[in-house]
Design a protein around this motif. Structure first.
Motif, PDB file in Angstrom:
ATOM      1  N   LYS A   1       0.833  -1.191   0.000  1.00  0.00           N
ATOM      2  CA  LYS A   1       0.000   0.000   0.000  1.00  0.00           C
ATOM      3  C   LYS A   1       0.865   1.237   0.000  1.00  0.00           C
ATOM      4  N   PHE A   2       0.472   2.241  -0.795  1.00  0.00           N
ATOM      5  CA  PHE A   2       1.066   3.576  -0.698  1.00  0.00           C
ATOM      6  C   PHE A   2       0.004   4.453  -0.056  1.00  0.00           C
ATOM      7  N   GLY A   3       0.102   4.686   1.211  1.00  0.00           N
ATOM      8  CA  GLY A   3      -0.970   5.396   1.904  1.00  0.00           C
ATOM      9  C   GLY A   3      -2.239   4.567   1.837  1.00  0.00           C
ATOM     10  N   ASN A   4      -3.305   5.143   1.275  1.00  0.00           N
ATOM     11  CA  ASN A   4      -4.562   4.413   1.172  1.00  0.00           C
ATOM     12  C   ASN A   4      -4.652   3.573  -0.091  1.00  0.00           C
ATOM     13  N   PHE A   5      -3.750   3.858  -1.027  1.00  0.00           N
ATOM     14  CA  PHE A   5      -3.834   3.228  -2.338  1.00  0.00           C
ATOM     15  C   PHE A   5      -3.167   1.855  -2.302  1.00  0.00           C
ATOM     16  N   THR A   6      -3.915   0.822  -2.701  1.00  0.00           N
ATOM     17  CA  THR A   6      -3.353  -0.524  -2.723  1.00  0.00           C
ATOM     18  C   THR A   6      -2.755  -0.784  -4.100  1.00  0.00           C
TER      19      THR A   6
ATOM     20  N   ASP B   1      13.262  -4.999 -16.146  1.00  0.00           N
ATOM     21  CA  ASP B   1      12.002  -4.252 -16.152  1.00  0.00           C
ATOM     22  C   ASP B   1      11.933  -3.417 -17.428  1.00  0.00           C
ATOM     23  N   GLU B   2      11.193  -3.872 -18.389  1.00  0.00           N
ATOM     24  CA  GLU B   2      11.126  -3.222 -19.708  1.00  0.00           C
ATOM     25  C   GLU B   2      12.511  -2.886 -20.229  1.00  0.00           C
ATOM     26  N   PRO B   3      13.357  -3.908 -20.365  1.00  0.00           N
ATOM     27  CA  PRO B   3      14.768  -3.640 -20.670  1.00  0.00           C
ATOM     28  C   PRO B   3      15.011  -3.156 -22.089  1.00  0.00           C
TER      29      PRO B   3
ATOM     30  N   SER C   1       7.727  -6.704 -19.642  1.00  0.00           N
ATOM     31  CA  SER C   1       7.839  -6.024 -20.926  1.00  0.00           C
ATOM     32  C   SER C   1       6.469  -5.740 -21.502  1.00  0.00           C
ATOM     33  N   HIS C   2       6.397  -4.713 -22.356  1.00  0.00           N
ATOM     34  CA  HIS C   2       5.167  -4.465 -23.099  1.00  0.00           C
ATOM     35  C   HIS C   2       5.274  -5.017 -24.507  1.00  0.00           C
ATOM     36  N   ILE C   3       6.454  -5.528 -24.864  1.00  0.00           N
ATOM     37  CA  ILE C   3       6.623  -6.078 -26.208  1.00  0.00           C
ATOM     38  C   ILE C   3       6.271  -7.554 -26.145  1.00  0.00           C
TER      39      ILE C   3
ATOM     40  N   PRO D   1      -0.965  -3.955 -18.030  1.00  0.00           N
ATOM     41  CA  PRO D   1      -1.084  -2.568 -18.494  1.00  0.00           C
ATOM     42  C   PRO D   1      -0.267  -1.592 -17.658  1.00  0.00           C
ATOM     43  N   ASN D   2      -0.140  -0.361 -18.111  1.00  0.00           N
ATOM     44  CA  ASN D   2       0.579   0.672 -17.355  1.00  0.00           C
ATOM     45  C   ASN D   2      -0.054   0.861 -15.986  1.00  0.00           C
ATOM     46  N   GLY D   3       0.802   0.971 -15.001  1.00  0.00           N
ATOM     47  CA  GLY D   3       0.311   1.211 -13.655  1.00  0.00           C
ATOM     48  C   GLY D   3      -0.279  -0.017 -12.982  1.00  0.00           C
ATOM     49  N   ALA D   4      -0.030  -1.208 -13.570  1.00  0.00           N
ATOM     50  CA  ALA D   4      -0.608  -2.421 -13.002  1.00  0.00           C
ATOM     51  C   ALA D   4       0.118  -2.848 -11.732  1.00  0.00           C
ATOM     52  N   GLY D   5       1.384  -2.496 -11.624  1.00  0.00           N
ATOM     53  CA  GLY D   5       2.138  -2.872 -10.434  1.00  0.00           C
ATOM     54  C   GLY D   5       3.379  -3.706 -10.714  1.00  0.00           C
ATOM     55  N   LYS D   6       3.819  -3.753 -11.963  1.00  0.00           N
ATOM     56  CA  LYS D   6       5.009  -4.549 -12.295  1.00  0.00           C
ATOM     57  C   LYS D   6       6.262  -3.992 -11.636  1.00  0.00           C
ATOM     58  N   SER D   7       6.491  -2.710 -11.855  1.00  0.00           N
ATOM     59  CA  SER D   7       7.714  -2.121 -11.282  1.00  0.00           C
ATOM     60  C   SER D   7       7.668  -2.143  -9.762  1.00  0.00           C
ATOM     61  N   THR D   8       6.483  -1.958  -9.199  1.00  0.00           N
ATOM     62  CA  THR D   8       6.365  -2.014  -7.743  1.00  0.00           C
ATOM     63  C   THR D   8       6.766  -3.401  -7.233  1.00  0.00           C
ATOM     64  N   THR D   9       6.269  -4.443  -7.898  1.00  0.00           N
ATOM     65  CA  THR D   9       6.645  -5.804  -7.509  1.00  0.00           C
ATOM     66  C   THR D   9       8.157  -5.971  -7.579  1.00  0.00           C
TER      67      THR D   9
ATOM     68  N   ILE E   1      12.578   3.143  -0.675  1.00  0.00           N
ATOM     69  CA  ILE E   1      13.401   3.944  -1.586  1.00  0.00           C
ATOM     70  C   ILE E   1      12.660   3.979  -2.912  1.00  0.00           C
ATOM     71  N   TYR E   2      12.417   5.195  -3.410  1.00  0.00           N
ATOM     72  CA  TYR E   2      11.522   5.276  -4.562  1.00  0.00           C
ATOM     73  C   TYR E   2      12.218   5.213  -5.909  1.00  0.00           C
ATOM     74  N   GLY E   3      13.518   5.374  -5.946  1.00  0.00           N
ATOM     75  CA  GLY E   3      14.129   5.313  -7.271  1.00  0.00           C
ATOM     76  C   GLY E   3      15.617   5.091  -7.250  1.00  0.00           C
TER      77      GLY E   3
HETATM   78  N1  LIG Z   1       5.628   5.990  -4.496  1.00  0.00           N
HETATM   79  C1  LIG Z   1       4.370   5.803  -4.873  1.00  0.00           C
HETATM   80  N2  LIG Z   1       3.369   6.428  -4.226  1.00  0.00           N
HETATM   81  C2  LIG Z   1       2.082   6.252  -4.592  1.00  0.00           C
HETATM   82  N3  LIG Z   1       1.690   5.465  -5.597  1.00  0.00           N
HETATM   83  C3  LIG Z   1       2.625   4.803  -6.296  1.00  0.00           C
HETATM   84  C4  LIG Z   1       4.016   4.940  -5.972  1.00  0.00           C
HETATM   85  N4  LIG Z   1       4.733   4.170  -6.830  1.00  0.00           N
HETATM   86  C5  LIG Z   1       3.820   3.586  -7.643  1.00  0.00           C
HETATM   87  N5  LIG Z   1       2.562   3.965  -7.328  1.00  0.00           N
HETATM   88  C6  LIG Z   1       1.318   3.516  -7.984  1.00  0.00           C
HETATM   89  O1  LIG Z   1       1.298   2.115  -7.989  1.00  0.00           O
HETATM   90  C7  LIG Z   1       0.753   1.623  -9.185  1.00  0.00           C
HETATM   91  C8  LIG Z   1       1.693   0.629  -9.814  1.00  0.00           C
HETATM   92  O2  LIG Z   1       2.796   1.297 -10.380  1.00  0.00           O
HETATM   93  P1  LIG Z   1       3.975   0.540 -11.132  1.00  0.00           P
HETATM   94  O3  LIG Z   1       5.055   1.535 -11.385  1.00  0.00           O
HETATM   95  O4  LIG Z   1       4.327  -0.680 -10.391  1.00  0.00           O
HETATM   96  O5  LIG Z   1       3.272   0.147 -12.526  1.00  0.00           O
HETATM   97  P2  LIG Z   1       3.876  -0.665 -13.750  1.00  0.00           P
HETATM   98  O6  LIG Z   1       3.093  -1.904 -13.851  1.00  0.00           O
HETATM   99  O7  LIG Z   1       5.343  -0.799 -13.629  1.00  0.00           O
HETATM  100  O8  LIG Z   1       3.489   0.284 -14.964  1.00  0.00           O
HETATM  101  P3  LIG Z   1       4.310   0.629 -16.299  1.00  0.00           P
HETATM  102  O9  LIG Z   1       3.938  -0.410 -17.298  1.00  0.00           O
HETATM  103  O10 LIG Z   1       3.731   1.955 -16.705  1.00  0.00           O
HETATM  104  O11 LIG Z   1       5.745   0.672 -15.977  1.00  0.00           O
HETATM  105  C9  LIG Z   1       0.468   2.835 -10.052  1.00  0.00           C
HETATM  106  O12 LIG Z   1      -0.896   3.128  -9.976  1.00  0.00           O
HETATM  107  C10 LIG Z   1       1.277   3.930  -9.440  1.00  0.00           C
HETATM  108  O13 LIG Z   1       0.647   5.163  -9.614  1.00  0.00           O
END
Ligand SMILES: Nc1ncnc2c1ncn2[C@@H]1O[C@H](COP(=O)(O)OP(=O)(O)OP(=O)(O)O)[C@@H](O)[C@H]1O
Ligand SMILES: [Mg+2]
Lengths: 304, 535
Positions: free
Chosen positions: A12-17, A154-156, A186-188, A37-45, B533-535
């Motif tokens: 969770k980032f604050g209230n956002f899951t 991650d999208e290398p 990857s998106h490709i 899709p974009n913003g799905a959570g790949k980079s977060t994982t 760490i965010y980046g």
């Molecule tokens: N530091 C943060 N604070 C709040 N929300 C965040 C933070 N980092 C990521 N998010 C949110 O978490 C969600 C997942 O983001 P993430 O970067 O993991 O997506 P992604 O799957 O890698 O997308 P992309 O294909 O665009 O790279 C997004 O909705 C993003 O806005």
């Protein structure tokens, strides 16, 4: 033995899951595709796997160690390539590669120089002067020149030209031949299709599909093109048939795998002149998940 | 139809909105301090002999080097405006110049570096509109500053603060600041990074200050090639010369014409300063974490080292003049006997060192803040995705900051001592001077500690350190004059430092400062290990 073991991972980032109870297992020697899709959570994982973000709950293990607590130890065996490599503008590409290799502890000098050749990089330029694709090459060279056990990408290939993309794919296959594992986000999709045995699709922080490409295909529709002696009657009303298009006397449509038998029997009554079947591409599978983006797609289920 | 400037008015709104907090904070800070200090002059230095004493103090060469040439002795009797202008004008101008450098730097080269200008250029908007909009915004900010400060001190209704004088005072701030905005805009065309742009302009600011200092004390023609030399030559409140204002504005316009020309002929993202061919391999030094951290800040460390050494040497050089001034002046000798064992030279020395060590704290804080800007640009992930621990990265930044604090204070002492030895007959020993600078170390380390604490625990509120720094600066510079209550003064960590030579060193206070910095550091490291760490 499984290299990566993720159980019930929530972030969770604050209230956002951002991630909601994710499971993931990567085995040794496996190339694991990660799409969504974009913003799905790949980079977060991936950032959680790297111990940069702390999981809100759940278990994340790499090489049997905890991804957060044992980050430094784990990273000795990991190579990571970010999607947009931001490099230090005042250092040269060659310097950055050396620094990256040293930070991991071990690196292969010959491999480094060989990769610089293969990726056709001029290592004497300052990083600020590189184009996006060239910066990406630096991260890739540093990753593949390191003797890691597990590659997180991650999208290398964002920004790489087709020739370099091919070189990249060769590098991944070489790594695989050495029995190492790769996590490729990857998106490709053609790239994922070509390289990955196992694929996970993530959407809105939840994994909605996992399996080999074949398993996924099985769950999805096949494309059929039919030409018959007599015009096909009311085929669009049959169960399991979708997107019927009639063109130049040919009928093309998509068909759910489990209805295949019944439909073929039905078609044969019309006197088939031509029957072409193409398996669904990853893109078909992926787009289906996009299109049916009603918020609650049951996890693992793929047919509407 | 000419479309070179199309869309400028729209961009003005966007740029203003993007910087509204910085702009308000700077304007508010400068205006409030100016007005507060001006109003405090009503009550201090009441009788004529006080004013005369003040005049004598201010005319000694160290003061002239630091604050500008000032006025004739009898002018100080006419109005307190003279005291106000002599003490406040130059340093307020420097604050306004810094505001201009930061604002213009960020709305020109920084916006270009981050790709914002690229997006704007792809819209139906003129090629020079973005630059024009940034310049117009800063011009309006300077104009506002001029009017609000001018009117603000005018309505205080202090003797001698005529309408013309007050507006002139404001105009000096606005026009001097604008010159540095224009210089920044010019360097933003030459250098292709925002760091380079701001670094070069700060270099010009320091050089202008030093040229003016040397010029004001000795050969006046040197002062005339420095914009700050013009700044201090209006005789505001007495002569009210407007020529420096006109010169400053004409000079700015010339710089801006050149800037627009260079901007129109260069490519997006390019600069005019050359890039050299670099090395294929990294040296073994920069392959270590500390080595890399140093490498990233090398230019800054070297530039500040030279700047601080030169600043020290400049003041050291005027010590000789100061000595002569005191021995030639009966009145000063009278006061001199009142202050005990230490000569006025030494008292000035300790005050100078106090201010210069505060200035040396700036690059030290910047070193730690660099870690956050690395994180914001997604470059700390290069460390943390590899086998490098958070302690070793944060530790390297902290260690570098500590080493810098020591180097700067030693260089400051060395500069002061070297020049003083050449110029003075009774020279001051190096040990005395280096002791007087190094006593400031614990306070600088507390500043390092607070910054590390913020990075580890409140990364979003990092700018608090600059607010605290500004507070410490105000306390040292005008705290006594504004008669801040003791508890407010004591909130500044630098107040705990004894003024050497002169005062005694209190061991307890030192131990406390040291413990305080260690606690801040510890809590900072713990927080940094625990946070995302965010980046
Ligand atoms: N530091 C943060 N604070 C709040 N929300 C965040 C933070 N980092 C990521 N998010 C949110 O978490 C969600 C997942 O983001 P993430 O970067 O993991 O997506 P992604 O799957 O890698 O997308 P992309 O294909 O665009 O790279 C997004 O909705 C993003 O806005
Ligand atoms: Mg991503």
């Amino acid at each position: 033995m499984s290299l990566v073991e993720v159980k019930g991972l929530t972030k969770k980032f604050g209230n956002f899951t951002a991630l909601n109870s994710i499971n993931m297992t990567i085995k040794e020697g496996e190339i694991y595709g990660f799409i969504g899709p974009n913003g799905a959570g790949k980079s977060t994982t991936i950032r959680i796997l790297l111990g940069m973000l702390k999981a809100t709950s759940g278990e994340v293990k790499i090489f049997g160690k905890d991804a957060w607590n044992d980050a430094v130890e784990i990273h000795k065996q990991i190579a990571y390539v970010p999607g947009d490599a931001n490099l230090w503008p005042n250092l040269t590409g060659g310097e950055v590669i050396d620094i990256f290799l040293k930070m991991r502890g071990n690196g292969n000098k010959n491999k480094r120089n060989e990769l610089i050749e293969r990726f056709n990089l001029d290592p004497t330029k300052k990083c600020r002067a590189y184009s996006k694709g060239n910066r990406q090459k630096i991260a890739l060279i540093a990753a593949f020149a390191s003797e890691a056990k597990f590659y997180i990408l991650d999208e290398p290939t964002s920004g790489l030209d087709p020739l370099m993309e091919k070189t990249f794919q060769q590098c991944v296959l070489e790594v695989k031949d050495e029995g190492k594992s790769v996590l490729l986000s990857s998106h490709i999709l053609s790239e994922i299709e070509k390289l990955c045995e196992k694929i996970s699709i993530i959407r809105e922080g939840a994994i909605i599909e996992t399996g080999t490409l074949n398993e996924m295909r099985h769950l999805t529709r096949t494309n059929l093109v039919v030409k018959s002696k007599q015009p096909l009657q009311s085929i669009e009303n049959m169960k399991g048939i979708h997107n019927v298009v009639v063109q130049n006397g040919e009928t093309s449509f998509q068909i759910d795998s489990e209805e295949m038998d019944a439909v073929i029997k039905y078609l044969s009554e019309y006197g088939i002149l031509k029957l072409e079947s193409t398996p669904p591409t990853l893109e078909d599978i992926f787009l289906r998940h996009y299109e049916n983006s009603k918020p609650s797609v049951p996890s693992g289920g793929s047919n509407p | 139809m000419n479309t070179t400037f199309k869309g400028t008015s729209h961009l003005i709104k966007i740029i203003t909105r993007g910087h509204r907090f910085q702009i308000s904070a700077w304007l508010f800070g400068i205006v409030v301090v100016s007005i507060a200090v001006a109003s405090s002059y009503q009550s201090v230095y009441q009788n004529d002999s006080d004013k005369q004493a003040f005049a004598l103090t201010m005319q000694n060469p160290a003061m002239v080097a630091m604050l500008g040439p000032g006025y004739e002795t009898e002018d100080y009797l006419i109005t307190v405006g003279t005291q106000f202008a002599h003490e406040m004008l130059l340093f307020t101008v420097i604050a306004v110049a810094i505001m201009n450098i930061l604002l213009i730097g960020s709305s020109t080269r920084t916006d270009e570096e981050t790709g914002r200008i690229e997006v704007v250029r792809s819209l139906p908007i003129g090629r020079l509109s973005y630059l024009a909009a940034s310049i117009i915004v800063i011009a309006i900010v300077n104009l506002l500053l001029t009017l609000v400060t001018g009117l603000g001190i005018f309505v205080l209704n202090i003797d001698g603060f005529t309408f013309e004088s007050s507006i002139l005072y404001g105009s000096i701030l606005g026009s001097s600041g604008f010159v540095f905005g224009a210089i920044t805009a010019l360097f933003a065309q030459l250098s292709d990074t925002s760091r380079g742009t701001k670094g070069l302009t700060f270099g010009v600011l320091i050089t202008s200050y030093l040229l003016r200092a040397v010029g004001d004390v000795g050969s006046e023609h040197l002062a005339f090639i420095s914009p700050l030399g013009w700044t201090v030559r209006t005789g505001v409140f007495i002569d009210n010369n407007w020529w420096p204002i006109i010169t400053l504005i004409i000079f700015s316009v010339i710089l801006l014409v050149l800037t627009f020309y260079l901007n129109s002929i260069r490519d997006l993202d390019a600069g005019f300063l050359p890039n050299r061919i670099g090395k294929n391999h990294a040296s073994s030094f920069i392959k270590t974490t500390f080595g890399l951290v140093y490498q990233l800040q090398k230019v800054k460390v070297i530039a500040w080292s030279i700047g601080i050494f030169t600043l020290g040497a400049t003041f050291g050089a005027v010590m000789g003049d100061m000595e002569k001034y005191f021995t030639d002046n009966e009145f000063v000798q009278m006061i001199l006997s009142q202050v005990g064992d230490f000569s006025i030279t030494e008292q000035f020395l300790s005050m100078l060192i106090g201010i210069m060590s505060l200035i040396s704290t700036i690059p030290v804080i910047m070193t730690i803040l660099k870690l956050k800007s690395e994180e914001n640009s997604n470059r700390t992930e290069h460390f943390y995705s590899r086998a490098v621990s958070r302690n070793s990265v944060l530790g390297s930044f902290t260690l570098l900051a500590i080493i810098e604090s020591i180097i700067y204070l030693i260089l400051l002492a060395f500069g002061l001592w070297m020049a003083a030895t050449i110029m003075m007959e009774d020279s001051i020993s190096f040990v005395t001077i280096v002791q007087s600078t190094l006593v400031h170390l614990p306070a600088m380390w507390v500043m390092i500690g607070i910054t590390v604490f913020l990075i580890g625990n409140v990364p979003k509120g990092l700018n608090v350190i600059w607010i605290y720094y500004a507070f410490c600066y105000i306390v040292v510079y005008v705290g006594g004059m504004l008669k801040f209550p003791d508890w407010v003064m004591n909130l500044s960590i630098f107040e705990a430092i004894p003024k050497l030579p002169g005062e005694e060193v209190e061991v307890i206070a030192y131990v406390m400062l040291f413990v305080l910095s260690v606690i801040f550091l510890l809590v900072g490291f713990i927080g940094y290990n625990k946070r995302d760490i965010y980046g």
